[in-house]
Design an enzyme around this catalytic site. Structure first.
Site, short mmCIF file in Angstrom:
data_model
loop_
_atom_site.label_atom_id
_atom_site.label_comp_id
_atom_site.label_asym_id
_atom_site.label_seq_id
_atom_site.Cartn_x
_atom_site.Cartn_y
_atom_site.Cartn_z
N THR A 171 0.95 -1.10 0.05
CA THR A 171 0.04 -0.20 0.09
C THR A 171 0.88 1.30 -0.11
OG1 THR A 171 -1.59 -0.94 1.22
CG2 THR A 171 -1.75 1.26 1.27
N LYS A 195 -7.32 1.94 -3.68
CA LYS A 195 -6.84 1.39 -2.32
C LYS A 195 -6.80 2.54 -1.28
CE LYS A 195 -5.36 -1.44 0.68
NZ LYS A 195 -4.29 -2.35 0.63
N LYS A 235 0.65 4.94 8.45
CA LYS A 235 1.21 5.10 6.92
C LYS A 235 -0.09 5.37 6.10
CE LYS A 235 1.44 1.73 4.67
NZ LYS A 235 1.38 0.36 3.94
#
Length: 1383
Positions: A425, A503, A571
């Site tokens: 990701t 995503k 993150k």
């Protein structure tokens, strides 16, 4: 609605769509429905109700409420007072005992004021707070859900009204106001989810993704929520209903939540920002006109979302399928990053037939991968040589950069045409830049942007959701691998970075939903809601999200094992924040969520599960979301309970229940520890019909059957219980007029086969009126309060689900609330809502009659929890249950030990000591066998070893050897333990046989039970093969004690004598057992504090040798005298000891100074050893200490008593001499005898002439006793040392009477030296006059010398002859003194 309520009147005051649906359901049930709707409100609701038929419109709230059984009120804060208390308000029309269910927009404090005011106005109405919604879960789809809160009896009354409505689910939840609070939690979630959905959609569209593609993918991904699924289509179509609901509901609902949070001082950062967005969207003005929220947000985000939604659409799933069909075959795959997700993905590719070479910085993971058949390399560079496809699954962009371009990186060695799948990701911008860099390499290296979603399990199963973007050629090259990894594969148009954009949108929603779940649950905890119940209800409501359902259980269990860590969302939401900045789109809610995760990481929770973001709220506010009850102060809780019921109600009821009806209580005990609270009760370890018939014919109040079913798997346990019940039925039919009731005695810490055993009983005996669950056990510190079961420890009450017992490998559980425990153990077959309870308040305020009424009112087949915190509580319940039984009710009780004693009316006894059983001193040691593995047992064993280090012998049995190794190894270990055990027990040492303390468990409960069986069977074999008869046997642990009794000791029946310690049963095994008469102590694994085991062992240890003072005191109490026999050698010591044991007499081994001079320390040591080993009380005495130096030495040698002989000194000197020695001796616990007056005669070479002899003076004796503090006084009344003259002794009995009166007053024992040669009748007269110790020397010594004159063949015979000669004299004296048989 029940038949009795078919004509009931139900009134609706105020109405909305939910009211309409509920009214329709009441109409279908046959109820009369009235409604009042404010004329100023929309009249469409009234028209709809009228159209349904049967509804009656009323002109006022009072008219609607008149004679109504149930009144459902919908109101907000502004009009509630007028609605209830106006001139035509609801209160005017309410009838007696009407139930009022209020659906309000009132904050909790306003609800409380309303309740108080109503109770003042109308004391005979019942008020409930209600939260009503349409169920949205698969389980409750389209059902009307009613959550009602208030007094328990009111909620139950309302439940009866609602019970037969079609399409309706009813929850009773907590005290008044709880339902509205749960609605507030749901409204909080709805508001945040709506704003998050809006931010996510605008971000995705701004990033270039078609909104319908975002919707289709997210709706089936981890970022989904019910609000997202419901609201986004309306948002994309500009649906005016959405605009209206925003203005009238979302903003208003959020406002109430904010007001409540302010009232309880609780921060809601996510809702605060969402609320501002809702305010902005519904209150803005554009061009001087009120603007729709959609226009406001389009202007704010700079995106025309409706135009974007109208653009041509494609099917991302079908596009992916097409690319897979056209994909090229690839077999050699490189994989970098074997984290939790990566390892699952790589291992699944191996299973799918790909050749996978992997690299990870963590070497153990590489080793695990190699064990699965994968190849491992030492660097990204080595992995990347000669692969067709390289998958990157590292944590972040920095790591991706490092493995691709860092030292020993992958890119420089990749072959031309290699494809890279980037599944980490990362930000869309990073992917776009990476694509450009790879193109600059000029080697046609393809890049596929392929972030994944789904979690660790789905990664290993190959069922991930994978979003991919890139060139068609890149996707075709990687299609076979992507297909193998995914269940859902979406191809996103827009080139590399597009999939990461989707995503990113998913992670925005997922992160916000986790953080909002934390905010909601923490808020619920602050509102004093049961957080597990909140979770259960929200699962069916609009506030639910996929992350709420997945992560809140982690919060409730306080289990933050990392599936996806807090730092991951630091993150991922950081990516969202950075991309939103690049795209110049403000994301308020997601930014706050990001900061919450940052705060969690900064607080030390970064590597824990992302659900640990709730710790930010817990730390700030002090609440605990964990769905476990708190640990409480025992003293405070018990003090806060109502006073106990004033009467002891049991005696008459027990008599009528057991004798008049001939009903016997049969307790099926799943291990022997259930006899913890009873005494004089039989225990059967076998149950043939004939044995049961014999037991029934005795008409006992109660007896136990030891099933030991806790050591079995569930199926075997159920079959066993079924077999016993069938035999009970068969036996009972042979005894006319006889009946019985079965109690399932189980563990007080909730371990065991429930409900399997209960089901087995019912399958034979038929349905019961109710199952009773009652684990209260006072002696073990088990309390049930407010349905929570607690274990007391160190002054605290610990919820049972938080103890080590709940982590049992075979019988583990999580719920401390017994209603939830029933639901958990029955796997939802019996829900907690179906479980009834009897509260401590009912027991203590209303008594047995109320218990009886409650039990009689239960529906057949109910389950009822019994709260209890004292034995009196237990007695009250048992009395009420017996009343119900006498009315014909049948109950099956699953209980701990306390219930049994209460049910049969047994009164407690203090713990039994060995002396109460008439046990004599034994040369054998005791046998302690420990098999229990609960941590409490381990602590108790450690304390036992510490306290009894000197006297205890410890044999540790290796569990690994007896359960995991070969049969030969097992046999060798058993033989080793048996040999040592026999030796130690025979030598008189208490012997501890304990299994090694490292717990070995199986992978399943069944495997763990199998290991338990092997351990238990090894202990059985050990005890069976130990041939030495122990002084007592103590078995620690339920399974251990059962197996030892039935299998090792072969007991078919036993009698419970009482307890060795509170909660520790003491059995007498039947005559058929291997060691009849040996006390058998059944020590549960979960009872007592850390020192309890040591305390029992010390109580039952071989008694230390008696003191001389004890011997003389016993003689005084029983009117006999103890002989003190002078000894000079081993034969003399053995003669006295043998005579004492043969006659059952106490005795004193007496050492004269002249004997000590010859025999020295060894002579004294032999005396002490003989006294310790004897099975009768024997002490060692130092006689005639005329020298202070000799006496000081004697005090250090181990003598039990000394004689200070200053009779040769003037009185004053004698007093000082004796007093000095006395103070030193008493400091060591040594008895002191002294002489006043002086005997004539010769003893051991010391002669006192007749002219030196003098009688004891009574006046001087009193002074002597007072000033010296002696314990025993040797007197001169005409007695002499050595031989008496031919005329015989001339004893002054008149003087003896005076001295007896004096010594009795002073508590001093009378001693007479010179007993040799005194006629029997004079000896007896001396005893009658109070002499309690006679010194005997001359006759014993003479018998020894006489034996030496008889010729013998060798020294052994000489010694034996001398010993027998002395023994005969000593025995004769013991009979004369009256001490024979007194040991």
């Amino acid at each position: 609605m029940s038949s009795s309520s078919l004509s009931a009147v139900v009134a609706f005051v105020g109405a909305d769509d939910l009211s309409l649906a509920l009214a329709a359901s009441f109409l279908r049930s046959g109820a009369i429905v009235r409604f009042y709707i404010d004329p100023e409100a929309d009249e469409s609701a009234a028209r709809t109700l009228a159209e349904q038929g049967g509804g009656v419109t009323c002109a006022s709230p009072a008219e609607a409420a008149r004679d109504a059984t149930l009144v459902i009120v919908l109101s907000d804060a502004d009009g509630v007072d007028e609605l209830f208390f106006g001139s035509e308000g609801i209160v005017k029309g309410l009838c007696t005992e009407a139930v009022v269910l209020i659906r309000s927009m009132l904050v909790p404090s306003h609800l409380e004021k309303l309740e108080l005011k109503l109770s003042d106005e109308k004391k005979d109405i019942f008020l409930l707070d209600g939260y009503i919604f349409i169920g949205l879960s698969d389980e409750l789809k389209q059902k009307i859900v009613v959550v009602a809160s208030g007094r328990e009896n009111v909620a139950k009354r309302a439940e009866q009204i609602f019970s037969d409505l079609d399409n309706m689910i009813y929850f009773a939840e907590g005290e008044f106001g709880c339902s509205s609070k749960i609605k507030l939690v749901n409204d909080l979630l709805e508001s945040i989810h709506f704003v998050a959905s809006t931010e996510a959609m605008f971000l995705g569209v701004r990033a270039g993704i078609h909104p319908s593609i975002i919707y289709d993918i997210i709706s089936n991904a981890a970022g989904s929520s019910r609000i997202f699924v419901e609201a986004v289509p309306k948002l994309l179509s500009g649906d005016p209903l959405l605009i209206g609901s925003l203005k009238s509901l979302l903003k208003k609902n959020a406002s109430y939540v904010m007001d409540t949070a302010k009232a309880v001082t609780f921060p809601l950062p996510l809702l605060s920002v969402a609320y501002q967005q809702l305010m902005h969207g519904s209150s803005a003005v554009i061009g001087g006109e009120p603007a729709s929220p959609l226009k406001v947000w389009e202007q704010l985000f700079g995106v025309n979302i409706i135009d974007a939604a109208s653009q041509p659409i494609y099917d991302a799933s079908k596009l992916a399928d097409q690319l897979v069909v056209a994909s090229k075959e690839a077999k050699k795959v490189g994989f970098i990053g074997l984290g939790a997700m990566g390892f699952g993905m790589a291992s699944h590719l191996l299973k799918s037939g790909f050749s996978v070479t992997a690299y990870d910085v963590y070497k153990p993971t590489l080793a695990r991968f190699a064990e699965l058949g994968g190849l491992s390399k030492h660097s990204p560079e080595e992995v990347s040589k000669d692969v067709e496809i390289l998958i990157i699954m590292v944590a972040n962009e920095v790591q991706a950069e490092s493995v691709l371009y860092g030292n020993a990186g992958a890119v420089p060695v990749l072959s031309a045409g290699t494809s890279i799948i980037l599944s980490s990701t990362v930000s869309p911008g990073f992917v776009t830049q990476l694509k450009k860099r790879l193109e600059a390499e000029g080697r046609e290296i393809q890049l596929v942007d392929a972030p994944v979603s789904g979690g660790v399990k789905r990664a290993a199963d190959g069922t991930l959701t994978v979003m991919v973007s890139g060139t068609d050629e890149a996707l075709q090259c990687t299609g076979s691998v992507l297909s193998a990894l995914s269940e859902k594969l979406y191809a996103i148009k827009g080139g590399c970075g597009a999939a990461s954009s989707v995503k990113m949108v998913n992670q925005l929603l997922a992160g916000v939903h986790i953080a909002s779940a934390a905010e909601a649950m923490a808020f619920g905890a602050r509102l004093n809601l049961r957080t597990r119940r909140v979770f259960e209800i929200i699962q069916h409501a609009r506030g639910y999200s996929w992350m709420f359902g997945n992560r809140v259980p982690h919060m409730l269990d306080n289990d933050y094992s990392p599936y996806s860590a807090v730092d991951i969302f630091v993150k991922d939401l950081g990516i969202v924040s950075r991309e939103s900045s690049n795209l110049r789109i403000p994301l308020h809610v997601s930014s706050i969520a990001h900061q919450l995760f940052v705060a969690g990481s900064a607080s030390g929770w970064g590597r824990f599960d992302d659900g640990a973001v709730v710790k930010v709220y817990e730390t700030l506010t002090g609440v605990k979301v964990e769905g476990s009850p708190p640990i409480l102060n025992k003293e405070d809780v018990l003090r806060s309970l109502p006073v106990e019921w004033p009467e002891v109600p049991m005696d008459d009821l027990v008599s009528s229940a057991s004798h008049d009806s001939k009903k016997v209580v049969v307790v099926l005990d799943d291990d022997p520890t259930g006899t913890q609270t009873v005494h004089d009760i039989d225990v059967l370890t076998e149950w043939p019909v004939e044995a049961l018939r014999e037991q029934f014919l005795k008409l006992p109040t109660c007896f136990f059957i030891l099933t030991n079913s806790r050591s079995m798997i569930a199926d075997k346990a159920a079959l066993l219980v079924k077999d016993i019940c069938q035999n009970l039925e068969a036996a009972a039919k042979t005894v006319p007029g006889f009946s019985y009731t079965v109690v399932l005695r189980g563990d007080s810490t909730l371990r065991g086969h429930f409900p399997e055993e209960a089901d087995a009983v019912v399958s034979v005996l038929g349905d019961m009126d109710a199952w009773i669950i009652c684990p209260f056990f006072l002696q073990g510190g088990r309390y049930t309060i407010d349905d929570i079961h607690y274990v007391a420890e160190s002054g605290r009450l610990i919820p049972a689900g938080e103890t080590e017992f709940a982590k049992d490998a075979a019988f583990g559980y999580t719920s401390s609330n017994l209603r939830q425990w029933v639901q958990e153990k029955t796997r939802g077959r019996i829900s907690e809502n179906q479980v009834s309870t009897i509260s401590i308040s009912l027991l203590r305020k209303e008594g047995p009659n109320a218990v009886c009424q409650h039990l009689c009112s239960l529906e057949k087949g109910s389950v009822c929890i019994i709260n209890a915190a004292s034995e009196r509580d237990m007695n009250v319940f048992a009395a009420g249950m017996i009343q119900a039984e006498l009315k014909g009710k049948r109950f099956l009780c699953r209980t701990a030990a306390s219930f049994v004693s209460a049910r049969i009316g047994i009164k407690p006894r203090p713990p039994i000591r060995p002396s109460e059983l008439g046990l004599k001193r034994s040369l054998a040691g005791g046998l302690i066998v420990v098999g229990s593995y609960v941590p409490k047992t381990t602590k108790q064993v450690d304390e036992l070893r510490s306290q009894c280090m000197q006297s205890l012998r410890v044999i540790e049995v290796s569990v690994e050897m007896i359960s995991l190794k070969s049969t030969e190894d097992r046999d060798q270990e058993i033989s080793r333990v048996v040999e040592l055990g026999n030796a130690y027990i025979q030598s008189g040492r208490d012997t501890l046989v304990v299994t090694s303390r490292q717990l070995i468990t199986g992978r399943t409960p069944e495997e763990s039970l199998e290991i338990n069986y092997k351990v238990s069977s090894a202990l059985v074999e050990i005890v069976r093969r130990i041939s030495s008869r122990p002084r007592y046997i103590l078995a620690k642990g339920g399974i251990t004690s059962s197996d030892l009794a039935t299998k090792a000791l072969e007991a078919r029946r036993a009698k419970v004598m009482g307890q060795a310690l509170a909660g520790v049963p003491l059995w007498q095994l039947g005559p058929e057992s291997r060691h009849p008469g040996v006390p058998y102590i059944v020590f549960p694994g979960n009872v007592g504090d850390n020192s309890a085991l040591a305390k029992v062992v010390q109580n039952w240890a071989c008694p230390s040798r008696s003191s001389t003072k004890e011997l003389l005191l016993n003689a005084e109490n029983s009117g006999y005298a103890v002989g003190a026999f002078n000894v000079y050698n081993l034969e003399g010591i053995e003669a006295v000891t043998a005579a004492a044991e043969a006659e059952g007499s106490p005795a004193i081994l007496q050492v004269h100074p002249s004997a000590l001079k010859q025999g020295g320390v060894p002579l004294v040591a032999c005396c002490i050893a003989a006294a310790e080993q004897a099975n009768v009380p024997i002490t060692v005495h130092y006689d005639h200490g005329t020298s202070k130096y000799d006496l000081l030495e004697a005090l250090e040698m181990g003598f039990d008593s000394v004689m200070v002989d200053g009779s040769h000194l003037p009185l004053r000197e004698n007093i000082l001499y004796t007093k000095n020695i006395c103070s030193l001796a008493h400091a060591k616990g040594i008895l002191v005898e002294a002489e006043l007056g002086r005997l004539s005669g010769t003893e051991d070479g010391l002669t006192v002439q007749e002219y030196e002899a003098r009688f004891t003076d009574t006046a001087q004796a009193e002074q002597f006793i007072d000033e010296t503090g002696i314990d025993a006084l040797a007197v001169c009344i005409g007695n002499v040392h050595g031989k008496y003259p031919p005329s015989g002794p001339n004893l002054r009995f008149d003087l003896l009477k005076e001295l007896r009166a004096l010594t009795m007053k002073k508590g001093v024992s009378l001693v007479l030296h010179g007993a040799s040669g005194v006629p029997h009748e004079l000896v007896k007269e001396c005893i009658n006059l109070g002499v309690r110790k006679f010194n005997v020397n001359t006759e014993v010594r003479n018998s020894y010398l006489e034996s030496l004159r008889k010729p013998q063949k060798d020294l052994i015979q000489v010694m034996e002859s001398a010993k027998e000669a002395m023994k005969a004299v000593v025995a004769e004296k013991m009979r004369l003194f009256g001490s024979a048989g007194k040991a």
